[in-house]
Design a protein around this motif. Structure first.
Motif, PDB file in Angstrom:
ATOM      1  N   VAL A 142       0.882  -1.170   0.000  1.00  0.00           N
ATOM      2  CA  VAL A 142       0.000   0.000   0.000  1.00  0.00           C
ATOM      3  C   VAL A 142       0.918   1.218   0.000  1.00  0.00           C
ATOM      4  O   VAL A 142       1.910   1.254   0.742  1.00  0.00           O
ATOM      5  CB  VAL A 142      -0.922   0.017   1.238  1.00  0.00           C
ATOM      6  N   VAL A 143       0.605   2.199  -0.843  1.00  0.00           N
ATOM      7  CA  VAL A 143       1.366   3.453  -0.891  1.00  0.00           C
ATOM      8  C   VAL A 143       0.459   4.554  -0.377  1.00  0.00           C
ATOM      9  O   VAL A 143      -0.682   4.676  -0.835  1.00  0.00           O
ATOM     10  CB  VAL A 143       1.834   3.765  -2.330  1.00  0.00           C
ATOM     11  N   SER A 144       0.938   5.341   0.582  1.00  0.00           N
ATOM     12  CA  SER A 144       0.104   6.410   1.133  1.00  0.00           C
ATOM     13  C   SER A 144       0.793   7.768   1.003  1.00  0.00           C
ATOM     14  O   SER A 144       2.006   7.894   1.172  1.00  0.00           O
ATOM     15  CB  SER A 144      -0.260   6.062   2.582  1.00  0.00           C
ATOM     16  N   ILE A 145      -0.013   8.783   0.690  1.00  0.00           N
ATOM     17  CA  ILE A 145       0.476  10.159   0.548  1.00  0.00           C
ATOM     18  C   ILE A 145      -0.347  11.054   1.464  1.00  0.00           C
ATOM     19  O   ILE A 145      -1.581  10.994   1.447  1.00  0.00           O
ATOM     20  CB  ILE A 145       0.350  10.639  -0.915  1.00  0.00           C
ATOM     21  N   SER A 146       0.311  11.860   2.272  1.00  0.00           N
ATOM     22  CA  SER A 146      -0.369  12.781   3.186  1.00  0.00           C
ATOM     23  C   SER A 146      -0.289  14.214   2.662  1.00  0.00           C
ATOM     24  O   SER A 146       0.744  14.633   2.135  1.00  0.00           O
ATOM     25  CB  SER A 146       0.278  12.713   4.577  1.00  0.00           C
ATOM     26  N   ILE A 167       4.466   8.163  14.503  1.00  0.00           N
ATOM     27  CA  ILE A 167       5.194   9.119  13.678  1.00  0.00           C
ATOM     28  C   ILE A 167       4.231  10.225  13.261  1.00  0.00           C
ATOM     29  O   ILE A 167       3.040   9.994  13.060  1.00  0.00           O
ATOM     30  CB  ILE A 167       5.843   8.498  12.418  1.00  0.00           C
ATOM     31  N   GLU A 168       4.788  11.408  13.141  1.00  0.00           N
ATOM     32  CA  GLU A 168       4.016  12.550  12.672  1.00  0.00           C
ATOM     33  C   GLU A 168       4.094  12.538  11.144  1.00  0.00           C
ATOM     34  O   GLU A 168       5.188  12.467  10.583  1.00  0.00           O
ATOM     35  CB  GLU A 168       4.642  13.820  13.258  1.00  0.00           C
ATOM     36  N   LEU A 169       2.939  12.546  10.501  1.00  0.00           N
ATOM     37  CA  LEU A 169       2.928  12.610   9.031  1.00  0.00           C
ATOM     38  C   LEU A 169       2.591  14.026   8.601  1.00  0.00           C
ATOM     39  O   LEU A 169       1.588  14.599   9.037  1.00  0.00           O
ATOM     40  CB  LEU A 169       1.896  11.623   8.455  1.00  0.00           C
ATOM     41  N   HIS A 170       3.456  14.577   7.732  1.00  0.00           N
ATOM     42  CA  HIS A 170       3.301  15.953   7.271  1.00  0.00           C
ATOM     43  C   HIS A 170       2.924  15.983   5.796  1.00  0.00           C
ATOM     44  O   HIS A 170       3.076  14.991   5.078  1.00  0.00           O
ATOM     45  CB  HIS A 170       4.605  16.724   7.482  1.00  0.00           C
ATOM     46  N   VAL A 174       5.356  10.525   1.912  1.00  0.00           N
ATOM     47  CA  VAL A 174       4.916   9.297   1.226  1.00  0.00           C
ATOM     48  C   VAL A 174       5.394   8.098   2.042  1.00  0.00           C
ATOM     49  O   VAL A 174       6.559   8.037   2.446  1.00  0.00           O
ATOM     50  CB  VAL A 174       5.493   9.220  -0.207  1.00  0.00           C
ATOM     51  N   LEU A 175       4.487   7.166   2.296  1.00  0.00           N
ATOM     52  CA  LEU A 175       4.792   5.956   3.077  1.00  0.00           C
ATOM     53  C   LEU A 175       4.493   4.721   2.237  1.00  0.00           C
ATOM     54  O   LEU A 175       3.452   4.674   1.581  1.00  0.00           O
ATOM     55  CB  LEU A 175       3.874   5.893   4.285  1.00  0.00           C
ATOM     56  N   ILE A 176       5.352   3.741   2.295  1.00  0.00           N
ATOM     57  CA  ILE A 176       5.127   2.465   1.611  1.00  0.00           C
ATOM     58  C   ILE A 176       5.054   1.362   2.658  1.00  0.00           C
ATOM     59  O   ILE A 176       5.937   1.282   3.529  1.00  0.00           O
ATOM     60  CB  ILE A 176       6.309   2.081   0.684  1.00  0.00           C
ATOM     61  N   TRP A 177       4.029   0.525   2.565  1.00  0.00           N
ATOM     62  CA  TRP A 177       3.856  -0.600   3.483  1.00  0.00           C
ATOM     63  C   TRP A 177       3.741  -1.864   2.680  1.00  0.00           C
ATOM     64  O   TRP A 177       2.850  -1.995   1.853  1.00  0.00           O
ATOM     65  CB  TRP A 177       2.577  -0.457   4.296  1.00  0.00           C
ATOM     66  N   GLY A 178       4.597  -2.829   2.963  1.00  0.00           N
ATOM     67  CA  GLY A 178       4.478  -4.101   2.258  1.00  0.00           C
ATOM     68  C   GLY A 178       5.201  -5.187   3.005  1.00  0.00           C
ATOM     69  O   GLY A 178       5.683  -4.982   4.127  1.00  0.00           O
ATOM     70  N   GLY A 179       5.249  -6.342   2.375  1.00  0.00           N
ATOM     71  CA  GLY A 179       5.949  -7.476   2.970  1.00  0.00           C
ATOM     72  C   GLY A 179       5.390  -7.794   4.347  1.00  0.00           C
ATOM     73  O   GLY A 179       4.168  -7.816   4.532  1.00  0.00           O
ATOM     74  N   PRO A 180       6.269  -7.995   5.339  1.00  0.00           N
ATOM     75  CA  PRO A 180       5.806  -8.399   6.668  1.00  0.00           C
ATOM     76  C   PRO A 180       4.969  -7.323   7.369  1.00  0.00           C
ATOM     77  O   PRO A 180       4.265  -7.618   8.330  1.00  0.00           O
ATOM     78  CB  PRO A 180       7.100  -8.657   7.444  1.00  0.00           C
ATOM     79  N   ALA A 181       5.010  -6.070   6.877  1.00  0.00           N
ATOM     80  CA  ALA A 181       4.250  -4.988   7.515  1.00  0.00           C
ATOM     81  C   ALA A 181       2.861  -4.809   6.892  1.00  0.00           C
ATOM     82  O   ALA A 181       2.062  -4.016   7.399  1.00  0.00           O
ATOM     83  CB  ALA A 181       5.020  -3.672   7.404  1.00  0.00           C
ATOM     84  N   ARG A 182       2.597  -5.548   5.838  1.00  0.00           N
ATOM     85  CA  ARG A 182       1.383  -5.283   5.050  1.00  0.00           C
ATOM     86  C   ARG A 182       0.095  -5.399   5.870  1.00  0.00           C
ATOM     87  O   ARG A 182      -0.875  -4.677   5.622  1.00  0.00           O
ATOM     88  CB  ARG A 182       1.351  -6.225   3.831  1.00  0.00           C
ATOM     89  N   LEU A 183       0.052  -6.321   6.836  1.00  0.00           N
ATOM     90  CA  LEU A 183      -1.175  -6.513   7.620  1.00  0.00           C
ATOM     91  C   LEU A 183      -1.062  -5.938   9.036  1.00  0.00           C
ATOM     92  O   LEU A 183      -1.853  -6.269   9.914  1.00  0.00           O
ATOM     93  CB  LEU A 183      -1.553  -8.002   7.661  1.00  0.00           C
ATOM     94  N   HIS A 184      -0.100  -5.036   9.223  1.00  0.00           N
ATOM     95  CA  HIS A 184       0.033  -4.427  10.541  1.00  0.00           C
ATOM     96  C   HIS A 184      -1.162  -3.528  10.868  1.00  0.00           C
ATOM     97  O   HIS A 184      -1.698  -2.843  10.005  1.00  0.00           O
ATOM     98  CB  HIS A 184       1.322  -3.602  10.612  1.00  0.00           C
ATOM     99  N   ASN A 205      -5.468  12.160   2.910  1.00  0.00           N
ATOM    100  CA  ASN A 205      -4.548  11.039   2.769  1.00  0.00           C
ATOM    101  C   ASN A 205      -5.006  10.181   1.600  1.00  0.00           C
ATOM    102  O   ASN A 205      -6.181   9.808   1.511  1.00  0.00           O
ATOM    103  CB  ASN A 205      -4.507  10.206   4.051  1.00  0.00           C
ATOM    104  N   LEU A 206      -4.086   9.912   0.695  1.00  0.00           N
ATOM    105  CA  LEU A 206      -4.368   9.003  -0.428  1.00  0.00           C
ATOM    106  C   LEU A 206      -3.748   7.655  -0.109  1.00  0.00           C
ATOM    107  O   LEU A 206      -2.583   7.607   0.308  1.00  0.00           O
ATOM    108  CB  LEU A 206      -3.730   9.504  -1.724  1.00  0.00           C
TER     109      LEU A 206
END
Ligand code: MD3
Ligand code: FE
Length: 213
Positions: A142-146, A167-170, A174-184, A205-206
């Protein structure tokens, strides 16, 4: 800044954990905000009901082939916007390109999102701890943009009650979540009052996902 330069500078890159990559101020915020305003004129933000009957404090819309929706029957992806009984607007080409490029830089080559969920947080809106698990293939990131006001994002790891890392998102991150973090499990604390020059008293947030096959 030309589109090809968006991720050319790796200096803002932080690895937060296995499969979790953060780029600070990686995108052209004004361009995204004007695209979101366009999108919202066609498929307006709305506060959906969740299965237990409450209404989400975050307002949402979608673009792309599939959109994430919620009602008293559950969470799912739909090709049709239930509010307008029409397909979701197309995903802007540069959104697709940026998301794929970000995923690649995060270690996930060949990402081709078919869904972009756009969240709109007014002051006080929040998102409780949840997993993103309505997609078919969890090997896809998942790719996220704030954008706009900042928010305190927390990730809890494998359980809802797990130790939180905050974490503070400003705007522009852009954040990328995948692999072992995908279902966190992850959550967003209530957005604090403020005024962003382009977004006013809001945070967007996209999240780009590969929802279908
Ligand atoms: C971690 N949105 O829409 S983005 C969501 O800021 C959502 O609006 C938040 O969680 C927001 O589902 C957080 C960061 C994010 C997005 C997707 C993830 C973190 C994630 C998927 C898996 C794990
Ligand atoms: Fe999520």
């Amino acid at each position: 800044m030309s589109m090809n330069d968006l991720f050319a500078n790796d200096s803002g890159l932080e690895i937060l954990g296995e499969g979790i990559t953060l780029w600070r101020s990686a995108i052209d915020v004004a361009r995204y905000v004007s695209d979101i305003e366009d999108l919202a004129r066609r498929a307006p933000f709305r506060n959906m009901q969740v299965p237990r009957g409450r209404t989400m404090s975050v307002a949402i819309t979608n673009c792309g082939k599939l959109g994430w929706i919620s009602d008293t029957r559950g969470y799912r992806y739909s090709a049709i916007d239930p509010t307008r009984s029409a397909p979701w607007p197309a995903m802007p080409e540069h959104w697709l390109r940026d998301a794929a490029q970000a995923a690649q830089r995060g270690g996930f080559a060949g990402f081709s999102p078919d869904a972009c969920l756009v969240n709109c947080y007014e002051v006080g809106a929040r998102m409780g701890a949840h997993q993103d698990r309505d997609e078919l293939d969890f090997s896809q990131p998942v790719v996220s943009i704030s954008l706009g006001l900042s928010a305190a994002f927390a990730f809890h790891g494998e359980t809802r009650s797990g130790t939180r890392r905050r974490i503070e998102l400003h705007s522009g991150d852009v954040l990328i979540w995948g692999g072992p973090a995908r279902l966190h499990f992850h959550s967003v604390a209530p957005v604090k009052a403020g005024l962003h020059p382009l977004c006013g008293a809001r945070r967007f947030n996209l999240t780009f996902r590969r929802a279908g096959a």
